[in-house]
Every structure is written in structure tokens, then in C-alpha cells.
Write an enzyme that holds these catalytic residues in place. Structure first.
Site, short mmCIF file in Angstrom:
data_model
loop_
_atom_site.label_atom_id
_atom_site.label_comp_id
_atom_site.label_asym_id
_atom_site.label_seq_id
_atom_site.Cartn_x
_atom_site.Cartn_y
_atom_site.Cartn_z
N GLY A 88 -10.24 -64.14 -33.07
CA GLY A 88 -10.13 -62.60 -33.34
C GLY A 88 -10.11 -62.00 -32.40
O GLY A 88 -10.41 -61.64 -31.21
N THR A 89 -8.85 -61.12 -32.59
CA THR A 89 -8.26 -60.31 -31.50
C THR A 89 -7.50 -59.16 -32.12
O THR A 89 -7.29 -59.02 -33.20
CB THR A 89 -7.08 -61.04 -30.54
OG1 THR A 89 -7.62 -62.37 -30.21
CG2 THR A 89 -6.55 -60.23 -29.53
N VAL A 90 -7.44 -58.04 -31.49
CA VAL A 90 -6.60 -56.88 -31.69
C VAL A 90 -5.55 -56.76 -30.71
O VAL A 90 -5.43 -56.78 -29.60
CB VAL A 90 -7.55 -55.59 -31.76
CG1 VAL A 90 -8.64 -55.71 -32.68
CG2 VAL A 90 -8.12 -55.33 -30.35
#
Length: 536
Positions: free
Chosen positions: A354-356
Site C-alpha cells: 500500500g503506497t501513495v
């Protein structure tokens, strides 16, 4: 209520967003607006990137946080600059120490996979080197959202609830502070429901006032190290105090006249470049064909297999190995292995992440490709009490095999999945791009670059096009929108095809391209999440 659900049974269409004075693209609309607001207040693209990144720790904590790592590629002052702001493992940790605690591999949750967070240091360093506005002004929108609250968007609420259910049933970590911070009503907040965190706001204020010094060498550092000591962790005050972001020279490969840029190891951008190096030896007449998809899948398999044998801490990554993966000899050897049937490379297990990702551009020519991540969702599940600081679990990628190139060592930086990308041509910037999502990222970079360069798709189309993800061996996941006849043809070539019901595992990307004749900016955002592009 009428906005309780994020489910939409109807096809939605997004168009490219154009602007001239500034553009921000990211996975959450409130964060995009925060970046644009800072530019309207006199900030540049770098200020906007910092504002957006800090805001994302508040409005998308399901993928990143104050305790995250960050990487950036910046076009400023006529050249590219790379920033590696990934933190090291605690100095006192070791393979033996972890095994003595009963682990045969690095755990996912708790204090053991926590490494030094690099995101606050990245904000301060970018601001110091390239920013126009004081850091306090740049972080103001994030502080305001943390203190006053905001309503959850649909994808955010979905992943928040998924994390809640995971922590509720997982007995392998101390999640008490997480529940207090992120589930104060005994459940995850729902779509459209307000959430706020005064502790998060106060921490951001302290980071802003001290240019992040408090986080590494001040009061916040003491709070983090105290929590680590009480929780049985290895992370100490001295580990935080020793941290400094590092400016690095981006690496590139020329693909059909365009230079595609990535951060060098310990980032996995090398995998994307190696795959493109293999693929540039072919000609592709059509995007939607079995030959195109087959060769893309085989190329990413071979690039990943080689990359996982090379990529680790920059001080331990052999530069000759990097040059080899970027060279024509490796590409030729790889192409010689690609036939009509699916091959099985050395198995590589590819976990989810999970990353932005965000990108910004201003009217003066500055552009930023920025990525920030807690690794797996909220990360380790550890929240430092009273601070809102959710700590990453990046150390999960370390190996406990003492012979492995990415073996756990004190003070070492691990193989890192997060990678910002940038595109230039003839020394002129085209713009920033990125696709987040664990080990999907280099696969997404490769597919988006080919959509752009080989098939002339605009930024939004390049992102919207159906994607595949190689998982391991011959197993390939396809989005449910992937053409069925191509899926069937791939299966006949020996690929183990799995059709995914949703799009959660296929990454979330953003793109901003600049027309260097007119200065017009064109932005695309991810249709697989709550993404937004804003411009003026």
C-alpha cells in the site's frame, strides 16, 4: 444515507485535465486540492508536492503515514534531482536477534519490521533545497484536516475497514494505539463519515516548526524511541538521530528515443528499466494483442528475477550489476529466452503493498514525482501513543537468510518497492509519472510507459487501460476489463491466467505531461481509486 456506499454499477469516464500555471495529481481529491492551494499562495511545484504528501498522511492513512518512507525525482533548475529518503534498520537488530525471538522470516506486524521513517525528512529536505514557502505554511492544509476532520472517500473507507478487520482478528501485534487513533468509535469510519486526529495535527505542527528536527533529534524522536523500548522493539533514539535523506543521481534507459528515469537501488525502479530494455528489441503493432501481452509478461518475469538478486542497500548494491541490467547484453540474453510459451524463471514471491503517489508541476517548469509509503496498508500496526504516527513495516522485505543479498543487518536499508518515475526526451522534461502498489509498481511503470510511447495514449488513457500483474511462476492476474480473447490466447501459451474480480491489486497511478512549446500541462489520474487531478 445516499452517499454511504462507494459501489458504482455504472461505467465512469475521466478526461485529461489541462492547466498552465500549476497541476497536482494524486490518489485523494482533498490532498490534490491542498497542493494546488499552496501553489495559489505563491508556492512552487516542490511546495505543492510536500503539501500533498503531508496531507495524504491525514486523508489516506490506509497507505502512508508520518512514519513512512519517501522517494522523489525533481526537475528544477534545468536538471533532474533524485532524493532517497528511505530509512535504515535499527543498528542493534540482526538475523540472529530476530531468530532468537522465534521467527524464521521477518514478521509483518509489530516492532520488528519497523525501520527509521524517512518521509518527514524528505519534506524538510525538499523544502530546504527547492521550496519557496516556509514549511509551516506548506503543512498548514494537512494540519487543518487533521484537527478539524474530513469525510472519508469511498476507496479510503473500504481499505480502512479492511485494515480494521485484519487488526481485530490478528493476534500477532499490539494494535491498541492503532484502534485508539483510527477506530475511536470501536469500528472503522464509513464513507462520508468525519474523522480527525488532534495528535496527528500536533505532530505535524512540531515537524513544521522544527523543520523535522524534532522527529529525528528532538521530542518526537524521544517519544518514538520510548514506545519502541516499551514495546520490545530495536528502534532507538540514536537510529533516528543518525538519519539523513540522500540526494542521488537517477538512473535511466532510452526507450524509442525517450529517456525513462527511476531512482537507483535500493528502489526497484531498476526492474522497470530492465524490462523496457528487453522490450525495446521488439516492434509492437497493437496494444491489445496476445503477442504484446505475452512479451510484456515474459520481460517483467526476467527483469524481476534478475533485480531481486541485485537490489539492496545502495552501499551494498554492486554498480556493475546495475549497469549490466541496464545494458544490451542482458537484454539480448533475456530476449533469447522468450519464446512462444510461458517460461518459469527463478520463483519470486511478490507480496501486496500500500503506497501513495503524487506528481506536481508549476508554470515555471518545476516538476515533482513523489512517492510515500507505509508499505502494507497502515504498515506495522504500531502507532506511537499520543502522536498519530503510524510506523511502516518496510523491514518485512529483509531476508533472514544470511547468504541473501538483502539479508537483515543493523543500519542497512532494505530492497524498496516504492519508485517515482520521470520521462524526458533529448534532455527536455516531459513529466513525472508513477504507479503505486508494492511489486506491481515496476510492472505498472512498464505498462504505462508502453501505453504512452508505443501506443500514443494520452495520460488518462494510459492509466485507464486494463493491466496485468505477474504473480509468480506462470501465474498472471488480469483485470476483469482485460480483453477476454487475449486472456484465452495467453492461456494457450501456457500462462496460468487468473481473472481478478476487482482492481485493487493493479496499482494506482498519476501522470502529468508538459507541452514544452506552449507550457500547457496535461494530467491523468487513477480510475481505480479516489484519484483527482486539479489544475489552474
Amino acid at each position: 444515507m445516499f452517499f454511504d456506499s462507494g459501489y458504482n454499477p455504472y461505467a465512469s469516464h475521466r478526461a485529461v485535465v489541462y492547466g498552465r500555471n500549476g497541476c497536482v495529481a494524486t490518489s485523494q481529491p482533498l490532498a490534490a486540492e491542498a497542493g494546488l492551494h499552496v501553489m495559489r499562495q505563491g508556492g512552487n511545484a516542490i511546495d505543492a508536492a510536500i503539501a500533498t504528501a503531508a496531507c495524504l498522511t491525514v486523508v489516506e492513512p490506509t497507505s502512508n503515514g508520518i512514519g513512512a518512507d519517501a522517494f522523489a525525482i525533481v526537475w528544477a533548475k534545468g536538471e533532474l534531482h533524485g532524493l532517497n529518503s528511505s530509512g535504515c534498520a535499527p543498528a542493534s537488530i540482526s538475523v540472529d536477534a530476530v531468530k532468537k525471538l522465534g521467527h524464521e522470516k521477518m514478521p509483518t506486524y509489530g516492532w520488528l519490521p519497523v525501520t527509521v521513517p524517512g518521509a518527514p525528512g524528505a519534506w524538510a529536505e525538499l523544502s530546504r533545497k527547492f521550496g519557496r514557502l516556509p514549511l509551516a505554511d506548506v503543512l498548514a492544509p494537512a494540519i487543518d484536516y487533521a484537527r478539524k476532520g474530513y469525510p472519508l472517500s469511498p476507496a479510503l473507507a473500504y481499505f480502512w475497514n479492511r485494515a480494521y478487520e485484519n487488526y481485530k482478528t490478528n493476534d500477532k501485534g499490539d494494535f491498541a494505539a492503532w484502534f485508539e487513533t483510527f477506530a475511536p468509535n470501536g469500528r472503522a469510519p464509513a464513507t462520508g463519515e468525519m474523522w480527525s486526529s488532534e495528535a496527528h495535527a500536533a505532530t505535524l505542527e512540531e515537524i513544521a516548526a522544527s523543520d523535522a528536527e524534532s522527529f529525528y533529534r528532538g521530542d518526537l524522536a524521544h517519544k518514538i524511541s520510548k514506545a519502541s523500548e516499551e514495546g520490545g522493539g530495536f528502534l532507538a533514539y540514536e537510529d533516528l538521530a543518525a538519519f539523513m535523506p540522500q540526494w542521488v543521481k537517477p538512473i535511466s534507459i532510452n526507450y524509442r528515443g525517450y529517456d525513462v528515469w527511476e531512482i537507483p537501488p535500493n528502489g526497484q525502479g531498476l526492474v522497470a528499466l530492465a524490462a523496457l530494455g528487453i522490450l525495446k528489441g521488439y516492434e509492437f503493432a497493437m496494444r491489445e494483442s496476445v503477442d504484446t501481452a505475452h512479451k510484456q509478461i515474459e520481460a517483467i518475469k526476467l527483469a524481476f528475477t534478475a533485480g531481486k538478486q541485485v537490489i539492496t542497500d545502495p552501499l551494498q548494491t554492486n554498480k556493475e550489476h546495475v549497469d549490466w541490467l541496464l545494458g544490451e547484453k542482458f537484454a539480448q540474453e533475456a530476449r533469447a529466452k522468450i519464446g512462444e510459451q510461458a517460461l518459469v524463471p527463478t520463483p519470486v514471491e511478490l507480496p501486496k503493498g500500500g503506497t501513495v503517489y503524487l506528481c506536481t508541476a508549476d508554470g515555471d517548469g518545476n516538476m515533482v514525482s513523489f512517492i510515500q509509503s507505509n508499505y502494507m496498508g497502515f504498515g506495522s500496526g504500531i502507532v506511537v501513543p499520543g502522536t498519530g504516527i503510524a510506523l511502516q513495516n518496510r523491514g518485512n522485505d529483509f531476508s533472514l537468510d544470511s547468504d541473501h543479498v538483502n539479508r537483515l543487518e543493523g543500519g542497512k536499508r532494505t530492497y524498496h518497492t516504492i519508485i517515482p518515475g520521470f520521462l524526458t526526451k533529448g534532455g527536455t522534461p516531459i513529466g513525472p509519472f508513477g504507479v503505486m502498489g508494492g511489486y506491481m509498481q515496476p510492472q505498472g511503470h512498464m505498462q504505462v510507459m508502453m501505453n504512452t510511447i508505443d501506443f500514443a495514449l494520452n495520460p488518462q488513457m494510459a492509466l485507464d487501460a486494463p493491466r496485468f500483474q505477474w504473480v509468480d511462476g506462470k501465474t498472471v492476474e488480469l483485470e476483469h476489463t482485460f480483453p477476454r480473447h487475449i486472456a484465452e490466447a495467453l492461456a494457450k501459451r501456457g500462462h496460468d491466467i487468473r481473472i481478478a474480480l476487482g482492481s485493487g491489486n493493479f496499482g494506482r497511478g498519476q501522470i502529468i505531461w508538459r507541452d514544452n512549446q506552449t507550457g500547457v500541462l496535461a494530467g491523468g489520474t487513477e480510475s481505480r481509486t479516489d484519484g483527482a487531478v486539479v489544475a489552474f
